[in-house]
Design an enzyme around this catalytic site. Structure first.
Site, PDB file in Angstrom:
ATOM      1  N   TYR A   1      -2.988  -2.862 -10.498  1.00 61.12           N
ATOM      2  CA  TYR A   1      -2.884  -2.604  -9.275  1.00 61.12           C
ATOM      3  C   TYR A   1      -2.021  -3.530  -8.664  1.00 61.12           C
ATOM      4  O   TYR A   1      -1.054  -3.325  -7.547  1.00 61.12           O
ATOM      5  CB  TYR A   1      -4.343  -2.729  -8.629  1.00 61.12           C
ATOM      6  CG  TYR A   1      -4.300  -2.363  -7.224  1.00 61.12           C
ATOM      7  CD1 TYR A   1      -4.251  -1.350  -6.580  1.00 61.12           C
ATOM      8  CD2 TYR A   1      -4.745  -3.695  -6.237  1.00 61.12           C
ATOM      9  CE1 TYR A   1      -4.136  -1.314  -4.945  1.00 61.12           C
ATOM     10  CE2 TYR A   1      -4.640  -3.808  -5.210  1.00 61.12           C
ATOM     11  CZ  TYR A   1      -4.667  -2.453  -4.355  1.00 61.12           C
ATOM     12  OH  TYR A   1      -4.526  -2.718  -3.067  1.00 61.12           O
TER      13      TYR A   1
ATOM     14  N   TYR B   1      -3.973   3.269   7.807  1.00 57.86           N
ATOM     15  CA  TYR B   1      -5.036   2.420   7.825  1.00 57.86           C
ATOM     16  C   TYR B   1      -6.025   3.340   8.809  1.00 57.86           C
ATOM     17  O   TYR B   1      -6.079   4.453   8.932  1.00 57.86           O
ATOM     18  CB  TYR B   1      -5.015   0.860   8.096  1.00 57.86           C
ATOM     19  CG  TYR B   1      -3.967   0.446   7.388  1.00 57.86           C
ATOM     20  CD1 TYR B   1      -4.309   0.216   5.928  1.00 57.86           C
ATOM     21  CD2 TYR B   1      -2.667   0.031   7.737  1.00 57.86           C
ATOM     22  CE1 TYR B   1      -3.426  -0.392   5.162  1.00 57.86           C
ATOM     23  CE2 TYR B   1      -1.768  -0.733   6.773  1.00 57.86           C
ATOM     24  CZ  TYR B   1      -2.373  -0.860   5.319  1.00 57.86           C
ATOM     25  OH  TYR B   1      -1.259  -1.530   4.698  1.00 57.86           O
TER      26      TYR B   1
ATOM     27  N   VAL C   1       1.172  -3.661   3.901  1.00 60.47           N
ATOM     28  CA  VAL C   1       1.189  -4.924   4.495  1.00 60.47           C
ATOM     29  C   VAL C   1       2.485  -5.755   4.114  1.00 60.47           C
ATOM     30  O   VAL C   1       2.563  -6.709   4.971  1.00 60.47           O
ATOM     31  CB  VAL C   1      -0.196  -5.832   4.012  1.00 60.47           C
ATOM     32  CG1 VAL C   1      -1.475  -5.279   4.570  1.00 60.47           C
ATOM     33  CG2 VAL C   1       0.027  -6.171   2.648  1.00 60.47           C
TER      34      VAL C   1
ATOM     35  N   LYS D   1       0.288   3.481  -3.003  1.00 65.60           N
ATOM     36  CA  LYS D   1      -1.012   4.282  -3.097  1.00 65.60           C
ATOM     37  C   LYS D   1      -0.650   5.785  -3.174  1.00 65.60           C
ATOM     38  O   LYS D   1      -1.236   6.538  -4.018  1.00 65.60           O
ATOM     39  CB  LYS D   1      -1.970   3.985  -1.914  1.00 65.60           C
ATOM     40  CG  LYS D   1      -2.525   2.604  -2.125  1.00 65.60           C
ATOM     41  CD  LYS D   1      -3.452   2.249  -1.079  1.00 65.60           C
ATOM     42  CE  LYS D   1      -4.323   0.819  -1.442  1.00 65.60           C
ATOM     43  NZ  LYS D   1      -4.199  -0.050  -0.572  1.00 65.60           N
TER      44      LYS D   1
ATOM     45  N   SER E   1       0.836  -1.321   0.112  1.00 68.90           N
ATOM     46  CA  SER E   1      -0.083   0.045   0.145  1.00 68.90           C
ATOM     47  C   SER E   1       0.717   1.344  -0.085  1.00 68.90           C
ATOM     48  O   SER E   1       0.255   2.221  -0.263  1.00 68.90           O
ATOM     49  CB  SER E   1      -1.074   0.148   1.180  1.00 68.90           C
ATOM     50  OG  SER E   1      -2.022  -0.528   0.993  1.00 68.90           O
TER      51      SER E   1
HETATM   52  N1  GLU Z   1      -1.823  -5.507  -2.291  1.00 67.44           N
HETATM   53  C1  GLU Z   1      -2.380  -4.923  -1.167  1.00 67.44           C
HETATM   54  C2  GLU Z   1      -4.029  -5.537  -1.163  1.00 67.44           C
HETATM   55  O1  GLU Z   1      -4.411  -5.247  -1.940  1.00 67.44           O
HETATM   56  C3  GLU Z   1      -2.118  -3.980  -0.506  1.00 67.44           C
HETATM   57  C4  GLU Z   1      -2.721  -3.776   1.056  1.00 67.44           C
HETATM   58  C5  GLU Z   1      -1.707  -3.105   1.890  1.00 67.44           C
HETATM   59  O2  GLU Z   1      -0.839  -2.951   1.820  1.00 67.44           O
HETATM   60  O3  GLU Z   1      -2.590  -2.331   2.772  1.00 67.44           O
HETATM   61  O4  GLU Z   1      -4.308  -6.386  -0.673  1.00 67.44           O
END
Ligand code: GLU
Length: 305
Positions: A189, A241, A259, A64, A61
């Site tokens: 993605y 988060y 994550v 992002k 993430s």
């Molecule tokens: N590729 C992960 C997902 O979409 C990213 C999640 C994350 O790092 O929050 O589940």
């Protein structure tokens, strides 16, 4: 500074045993929960490191804000904001944040999955392969690391098991918020999440956001100060988060976690920080990473509040 980092690293090491590595993407379960590394790139141009700062892991993430930057650079703020809002959802990153009402751009946020998947459609490119290439190029440029590549094992692992993200993407599609083929959008993605970086890369990307869009040393401008302001504000309210409120109180700087165990923290005008510690807390944030940032923030008065 390096001495301080070594000391804090040893103080925070016990926290690595309190978290758990992510397992919902099977390949991530292979990470070593004991790993802990930090890199700080400060405005005097120096780079300070300690622990596993060179070890590569997938960006997850933390990509992002880069997707958001690319979308802003390609379309301008008004266009992006009209399609993906900035209100914190206060929900987990993969929450199905919908009621019976029609989905609205205000329900999306670029720092949680639904908004980030929508963001991929806004990136310029004839094909999703080209859109991803442009994200990869921007990431390499911001990080100053031409060796950043997709970790194929993690990419395939996530693509194989990404049912929840498929559900989110189909919800977007059924509400008319994406038009393109869901699998193609998700492929972009998943690849973006699977780019392999190290703590130094994250520190440099954070530094460019802290330096209002300019690279270190050359001061080459990559994006406008306005976009740095926009992205940093979104990171402050929802980069960690549904733990963003506590993080604002305890650390007090814009940051994004993933994550994979990475955290990038932006200390406006002062420094970029990259951390790797893959043992996560129940919200998906690097547990020892947050402790390390908390200690560093207290010792160096980093909080912007
Ligand atoms: N590729 C992960 C997902 O979409 C990213 C999640 C994350 O790092 O929050 O589940």
């Amino acid at each position: 500074m390096e001495e301080l980092l070594d000391k804090l690293l040893e103080e925070c090491r016990p926290f690595t045993t309190q978290g758990k590595v992510a397992t919902y993407i099977p390949e991530l379960a292979k990470s070593n929960p004991a790993d802990l590394g930090i890199c700080v790139l400060s405005s005097d141009g120096r780079c300070y490191q300690s622990g596993d700062a060179q070890k590569r892991f997938t960006i997850q993430s933390v990509v992002k804000p880069i997707l958001l930057l690319q979308a802003l650079m390609d379309n301008g703020e008004e266009y992006v904001h009209a399609r993906v809002g900035v209100e914190a959802t206060g929900k987990p990153f993969d929450a199905i944040n919908v009621t019976d009402q029609t989905l609205h751009s205000d329900h999306l946020n670029p720092m949680v999955n639904m908004g980030a998947i929508a963001m991929c459609t806004l990136i310029r490119g004839e094909t999703y392969e080209e859109k991803f290439r442009r994200v990869l190029e921007l990431t390499r440029k911001l990080a100053g690391d031409p060796e950043i590549q997709v970790d194929e094992a993690v990419y395939h692992s996530e693509k194989r098991t990404g049912s929840k993200n498929r559900a989110l993407a189909y919800l977007l599609k059924s509400n008319g918020m994406i038009e393109d083929d869901v699998e193609e959008v998700l492929d972009c993605y998943f690849k973006a999440c699977s780019m392999s970086v190290n703590s130094r890369d994250l520190a440099r990307i954070a530094f460019v956001l802290a330096n209002r869009g300019k690279l270190p040393q050359t001061e080459e401008r990559i994006f406008s100060a306005r976009y740095a302001h926009y992205v940093n504000a979104v990171l402050m309210t929802c980069g960690m988060y549904d733990g963003s409120g506590n993080f604002a109180v305890d650390v007090g700087v814009p940051a994004k976690s993933g994550v994979g165990g990475g955290i990038m923290a932006v200390v406006p005008t002062r420094m970029g920080i990259g951390i790797y510690a893959p043992a996560l807390d129940e919200k998906g944030n690097s547990l020892a990473g947050i402790q390390l940032l908390k200690q560093l923030s207290e010792r160096m008065y980093l909080s912007i509040f």
